[in-house]
Scaffold this motif. Structure first.
Motif, PDB file in Angstrom:
ATOM      1  N   GLY A  78       0.800  -1.218   0.000  1.00  0.00           N
ATOM      2  CA  GLY A  78       0.000   0.000   0.000  1.00  0.00           C
ATOM      3  C   GLY A  78       0.831   1.264   0.000  1.00  0.00           C
ATOM      4  N   GLY A  79       0.225   2.350   0.526  1.00  0.00           N
ATOM      5  CA  GLY A  79       0.858   3.662   0.517  1.00  0.00           C
ATOM      6  C   GLY A  79       2.221   3.731   1.179  1.00  0.00           C
ATOM      7  N   PRO A  80       2.380   3.165   2.401  1.00  0.00           N
ATOM      8  CA  PRO A  80       3.687   3.273   3.072  1.00  0.00           C
ATOM      9  C   PRO A  80       4.841   2.713   2.227  1.00  0.00           C
ATOM     10  CG  PRO A  80       2.023   2.548   4.636  1.00  0.00           C
ATOM     11  CD  PRO A  80       1.371   2.547   3.277  1.00  0.00           C
ATOM     12  N   VAL A  81       4.635   1.542   1.612  1.00  0.00           N
ATOM     13  CA  VAL A  81       5.686   0.954   0.782  1.00  0.00           C
ATOM     14  C   VAL A  81       5.884   1.763  -0.493  1.00  0.00           C
ATOM     15  CG1 VAL A  81       6.378  -1.079  -0.544  1.00  0.00           C
ATOM     16  CG2 VAL A  81       5.329  -1.361   1.704  1.00  0.00           C
ATOM     17  N   ALA A  82       4.771   2.206  -1.105  1.00  0.00           N
ATOM     18  CA  ALA A  82       4.860   2.968  -2.356  1.00  0.00           C
ATOM     19  C   ALA A  82       5.592   4.284  -2.165  1.00  0.00           C
ATOM     20  CB  ALA A  82       3.457   3.225  -2.906  1.00  0.00           C
ATOM     21  N   ILE A  83       5.474   4.891  -0.991  1.00  0.00           N
ATOM     22  CA  ILE A  83       6.076   6.205  -0.744  1.00  0.00           C
ATOM     23  C   ILE A  83       7.508   6.091  -0.231  1.00  0.00           C
ATOM     24  CG2 ILE A  83       5.939   8.285   0.685  1.00  0.00           C
ATOM     25  CD1 ILE A  83       2.881   7.913   0.609  1.00  0.00           C
ATOM     26  N   PHE A  84       7.715   5.226   0.757  1.00  0.00           N
ATOM     27  CA  PHE A  84       9.018   5.208   1.420  1.00  0.00           C
ATOM     28  C   PHE A  84      10.035   4.288   0.748  1.00  0.00           C
ATOM     29  CE2 PHE A  84       6.232   6.758   4.815  1.00  0.00           C
ATOM     30  CZ  PHE A  84       6.941   7.885   5.212  1.00  0.00           C
ATOM     31  N   SER A  85       9.573   3.259   0.043  1.00  0.00           N
ATOM     32  CA  SER A  85      10.549   2.363  -0.595  1.00  0.00           C
ATOM     33  C   SER A  85      11.379   3.074  -1.668  1.00  0.00           C
ATOM     34  CB  SER A  85       9.855   1.122  -1.174  1.00  0.00           C
ATOM     35  OG  SER A  85       8.965   1.458  -2.208  1.00  0.00           O
ATOM     36  N   PRO A  86      10.809   3.975  -2.503  1.00  0.00           N
ATOM     37  CA  PRO A  86      11.682   4.672  -3.462  1.00  0.00           C
ATOM     38  C   PRO A  86      12.662   5.621  -2.795  1.00  0.00           C
ATOM     39  CG  PRO A  86       9.435   5.513  -3.597  1.00  0.00           C
ATOM     40  CD  PRO A  86       9.389   4.282  -2.755  1.00  0.00           C
ATOM     41  N   LEU A  87      12.292   6.162  -1.624  1.00  0.00           N
ATOM     42  CA  LEU A  87      13.233   7.014  -0.897  1.00  0.00           C
ATOM     43  C   LEU A  87      14.418   6.183  -0.421  1.00  0.00           C
ATOM     44  CD1 LEU A  87      13.939   9.757   0.317  1.00  0.00           C
ATOM     45  CD2 LEU A  87      12.550   9.161   2.316  1.00  0.00           C
ATOM     46  N   ILE A  88      14.132   4.988   0.095  1.00  0.00           N
ATOM     47  CA  ILE A  88      15.213   4.082   0.506  1.00  0.00           C
ATOM     48  C   ILE A  88      16.013   3.642  -0.719  1.00  0.00           C
ATOM     49  CG2 ILE A  88      15.729   1.871   1.604  1.00  0.00           C
ATOM     50  CD1 ILE A  88      13.145   2.193   3.221  1.00  0.00           C
ATOM     51  N   SER A  89      15.305   3.406  -1.832  1.00  0.00           N
ATOM     52  CA  SER A  89      15.986   3.016  -3.076  1.00  0.00           C
ATOM     53  C   SER A  89      16.978   4.088  -3.509  1.00  0.00           C
ATOM     54  CB  SER A  89      14.960   2.788  -4.190  1.00  0.00           C
ATOM     55  OG  SER A  89      14.033   1.797  -3.850  1.00  0.00           O
ATOM     56  N   ALA A  90      16.565   5.352  -3.393  1.00  0.00           N
ATOM     57  CA  ALA A  90      17.439   6.458  -3.793  1.00  0.00           C
ATOM     58  C   ALA A  90      18.697   6.490  -2.933  1.00  0.00           C
ATOM     59  CB  ALA A  90      16.686   7.778  -3.680  1.00  0.00           C
ATOM     60  N   ILE A  91      18.536   6.282  -1.625  1.00  0.00           N
ATOM     61  CA  ILE A  91      19.684   6.285  -0.725  1.00  0.00           C
ATOM     62  C   ILE A  91      20.619   5.124  -1.052  1.00  0.00           C
ATOM     63  CG2 ILE A  91      20.411   6.035   1.680  1.00  0.00           C
ATOM     64  CD1 ILE A  91      17.761   7.401   2.480  1.00  0.00           C
ATOM     65  N   VAL A  92      20.020   3.949  -1.262  1.00  0.00           N
ATOM     66  CA  VAL A  92      20.812   2.762  -1.582  1.00  0.00           C
ATOM     67  C   VAL A  92      21.586   2.964  -2.885  1.00  0.00           C
ATOM     68  CG1 VAL A  92      20.592   0.375  -2.368  1.00  0.00           C
ATOM     69  CG2 VAL A  92      19.381   1.112  -0.318  1.00  0.00           C
ATOM     70  N   GLN A  93      20.883   3.427  -3.922  1.00  0.00           N
ATOM     71  CA  GLN A  93      21.532   3.608  -5.218  1.00  0.00           C
ATOM     72  C   GLN A  93      22.574   4.721  -5.165  1.00  0.00           C
ATOM     73  OE1 GLN A  93      20.344   1.347  -7.896  1.00  0.00           O
ATOM     74  NE2 GLN A  93      22.470   1.884  -8.284  1.00  0.00           N
ATOM     75  N   TRP A  94      22.320   5.741  -4.358  1.00  0.00           N
ATOM     76  CA  TRP A  94      23.299   6.821  -4.197  1.00  0.00           C
ATOM     77  C   TRP A  94      24.592   6.296  -3.577  1.00  0.00           C
ATOM     78  CZ3 TRP A  94      24.710   9.147   0.707  1.00  0.00           C
ATOM     79  CH2 TRP A  94      25.634  10.202   0.565  1.00  0.00           C
ATOM     80  N   LEU A  95      24.467   5.427  -2.571  1.00  0.00           N
ATOM     81  CA  LEU A  95      25.661   4.871  -1.930  1.00  0.00           C
ATOM     82  C   LEU A  95      26.461   4.024  -2.918  1.00  0.00           C
ATOM     83  CD1 LEU A  95      24.191   3.885   1.564  1.00  0.00           C
ATOM     84  CD2 LEU A  95      25.791   5.738   1.066  1.00  0.00           C
ATOM     85  N   VAL A  96      25.758   3.221  -3.710  1.00  0.00           N
ATOM     86  CA  VAL A  96      26.450   2.405  -4.710  1.00  0.00           C
ATOM     87  C   VAL A  96      27.151   3.297  -5.733  1.00  0.00           C
ATOM     88  CG1 VAL A  96      26.131   0.730  -6.575  1.00  0.00           C
ATOM     89  CG2 VAL A  96      24.877   0.452  -4.416  1.00  0.00           C
ATOM     90  N   LEU A  97      26.440   4.331  -6.190  1.00  0.00           N
ATOM     91  CA  LEU A  97      26.998   5.223  -7.210  1.00  0.00           C
ATOM     92  C   LEU A  97      28.059   6.167  -6.637  1.00  0.00           C
ATOM     93  CD1 LEU A  97      23.790   6.020  -9.266  1.00  0.00           C
ATOM     94  CD2 LEU A  97      25.851   4.885 -10.101  1.00  0.00           C
ATOM     95  N   LEU A  98      28.090   6.322  -5.322  1.00  0.00           N
ATOM     96  CA  LEU A  98      29.140   7.135  -4.711  1.00  0.00           C
ATOM     97  C   LEU A  98      30.498   6.480  -4.931  1.00  0.00           C
ATOM     98  CD1 LEU A  98      29.353   9.790  -3.146  1.00  0.00           C
ATOM     99  CD2 LEU A  98      29.207   8.474  -1.017  1.00  0.00           C
ATOM    100  N   GLY A  99      30.528   5.144  -4.814  1.00  0.00           N
ATOM    101  CA  GLY A  99      31.763   4.424  -5.108  1.00  0.00           C
ATOM    102  C   GLY A  99      32.145   4.542  -6.574  1.00  0.00           C
TER     103      GLY A  99
END
Length: 538
Positions: A78-99
């Motif tokens: 539902g809403g909680p996963v739809a809203i917060f999972s992409p925010l976590i995705s952005a942080i995760v992908q940012w850390l990978v791309l930081l390297g």
């Protein structure tokens, strides 16, 4: 461009000789860094950092990309996963791309990840590891480009189906439209002069931001009095997965909106001062993605009336716009705008119009990235007939043959859509995982080789770099597992995930190609002393 005498250049370098234009002793330091990595400059440095940002963001288009998987993510919780999972995705992908950003700062080259891998890998494994990463990266970008192109055709047919009752497009008709889109989106690549191509990428970025504002404002205004803010906090899983797997699958889904932020790595040889600008562009792309995707998700979640209808629609984004506006005309207008913006292009009405008002497109940005990656890999004999594909057109100053090879792959690959849409989509779904494999392999090697082998560089993560590399490796292992989960539980033939089969098949093909390339593929011949001297001085 003539080769640089690096040894003479090394003797001339001093801090007070470095000027704002990136020159030392009358020699361009950007070209000297490239020469120290064993390559001669062949492409014009025609992208400013803003043009590179336009290219990266027009490919990522986080808010619009997420619209394609919004319904699936919503089904995970539902809403909680739809809203917060992409925010976590952005942080995760940012850390990978930081390297990745640090490696791009140390070794700026259009080859990107395979180039980094070859440099940092132990001698016995350099060629094989770099070749594997390079082939996976080439295929990933070809498939990413094909995905943006096919969805143009699907969007066009979806609009027709939405407006014309009983209209159903066949798969071969969608393929013919797909071919038309390939031709149309290649048009600006060959028509717009290379020194003005960044006008197209910058305009695409600004129109994307305009489209984001337009969709949010129109849906909120026209949906006035019909909001459902409870959607934001109501946990509702219809996928059959529990909260744990649901959140992980939602985060993996959200990575589609950010994984391609590393696109600018492959135009490093076309950006002045790439050691500083490429990391800047990667980080700004992620930041812009967050500031557009998250507000869009919140707004659209509030105007959803029937999520099941969205998930079952032929074109889910159009159904979402219809529920948000309550008007077929408004929803169609917005969908047409988004189709033109992200997938297709707006043709200039006359070639006499100045190129400062170029064709607007996001798929052309993908052609640029995939062609540069293909060209760079061919330059190191990574593909059969590499001498032919690595040629740079002297009039257009772009790798025309590599661009046509990328287009040729998409033409052939699109035939799979006629045979099986499931097989076609399975390979597309694997592209994000393949990109993250290429992002992580050179970082994993650095963990074992030690970060001391890196030269002086503007972006130095220091000891924190070890934490970034460890996280990237662990995340690839974890995400690689749940990327292969079926979309719903229990699994059936209809919802089965074939990512593991596709990835294994691609790796098997790479191994077969390696048999033919193992004595021909060559990576960069780097001169560490000279590279360190240039980077330290600059």
């Amino acid at each position: 461009m003539a080769e640089i005498d690096l040894h003479e250049y090394k003797n001339e370098i001093s801090q007070d000789q470095i000027e704002g234009k990136g020159t030392a002793g009358g020699i361009d330091t950007d070209e000297a860094v490239l020469s120290a990595q064993g390559h001669k400059a062949q492409l014009q440095r025609s992208f400013s950092w803003m043009g590179a940002l336009g290219l990266a963001f027009s490919i990522v288009n986080s808010w619009l990309t997420y619209a394609a998987c919004f319904g699936v993510t919503y089904s995970y919780g539902g809403g909680p996963v739809a809203i917060f999972s992409p925010l976590i995705s952005a942080i995760v992908q940012w850390l990978v791309l930081l390297g990745v950003s640090e490696l791009a700062s140390a070794f700026p080259s259009s080859g990107g990840q395979y180039h980094f891998t070859y440099i940092v890998a132990p001698e016995p494994y350099k060629a094989f590891s770099a070749y594997t990463v390079g082939m996976i990266n080439v295929v990933a970008w070809w498939v990413n480009t094909a995905s943006g192109t096919i969805y143009t055709a699907i969007s066009a047919f979806g609009i027709c189906q939405f407006l014309i009752p009983g209209f159903v497009g066949t798969q071969w008709q969608v393929y013919l439209c797909y071919l038309l889109v390939i031709f149309i989106t290649l048009f600006p690549i060959f028509v717009i002069p290379q020194n003005r191509i960044e006008n197209m990428t910058k305009t695409a970025m600004f129109l994307s931001i305009l489209g984001f504002s337009l969709v949010v404002i129109v849906c909120l205004v026209m949906g006035r009095g019909n909001y459902h803010p409870s959607n934001l906090v109501e946990y509702r899983s219809t996928s059959g997965w529990g909260p744990g797997p649901g959140w992980l699958l939602g985060i993996g889904n959200g990575e589609y909106a950010f994984a391609a932020a590393g696109a600018c790595v492959h135009i490093a040889e076309e950006i002045p001062n790439p050691s500083r600008k490429v990391p800047l562009v990667i980080n700004l792309t992620i930041l812009m993605g967050v500031f557009t995707a998250i507000p869009w998700i919140i707004a659209m979640t509030c105007v959803v009336q029937d999520m099941e209808a969205i998930q079952n629609a032929f074109l889910p984004s159009l159904e979402l716009l219809y529920q948000g506006t309550g008007s077929k005309a408004a929803a169609t207008f917005l969908q047409v705008y988004l189709t033109i913006l992200y997938y297709s292009m707006t043709l200039i009405s006359s070639l006499k119009i100045p190129v400062t008002h170029p064709s607007i497109a996001c798929v052309p940005s993908q052609w640029i990235t995939s062609s540069r990656m293909t060209w760079a890999f061919s330059r190191d004999n990574g593909l059969p007939f590499s001498d032919y594909w690595s040629e740079v057109d002297s009039k257009r100053n772009i790798p025309v043959r590599a661009t046509l090879l990328s287009a040729g792959f998409c033409v052939i690959y699109g035939l799979l859509y006629i045979a099986s849409t499931q097989a076609f989509n399975s390979i597309i779904n694997t592209a994000v995982l393949m990109l993250n494999v290429t992002y992580t392999v050179p970082q994993a090697i650095l963990l074992f080789q030690g970060r001391d082998i890196l030269p002086s560089r503007p972006l130095n993560l220091g000891f924190l770099g070890y934490g970034i590399h460890i996280f990237s490796v662990l995340w690839l292992i974890l995400s690689g597992i749940f990327f292969c989960f079926p979309t719903s539980n229990p699994p059936t033939l209809a919802n089965m995930n074939y990512n593991s089969v596709v990835l294994s098949g691609i790796f098997a093909i790479v191994l077969i190609l390696w048999i033919e390339r193992r004595k021909k593929f060559c990576g960069p011949a780097i001169d560490w002393d000279i590279l360190n001297a240039i980077q330290a001085a600059h």
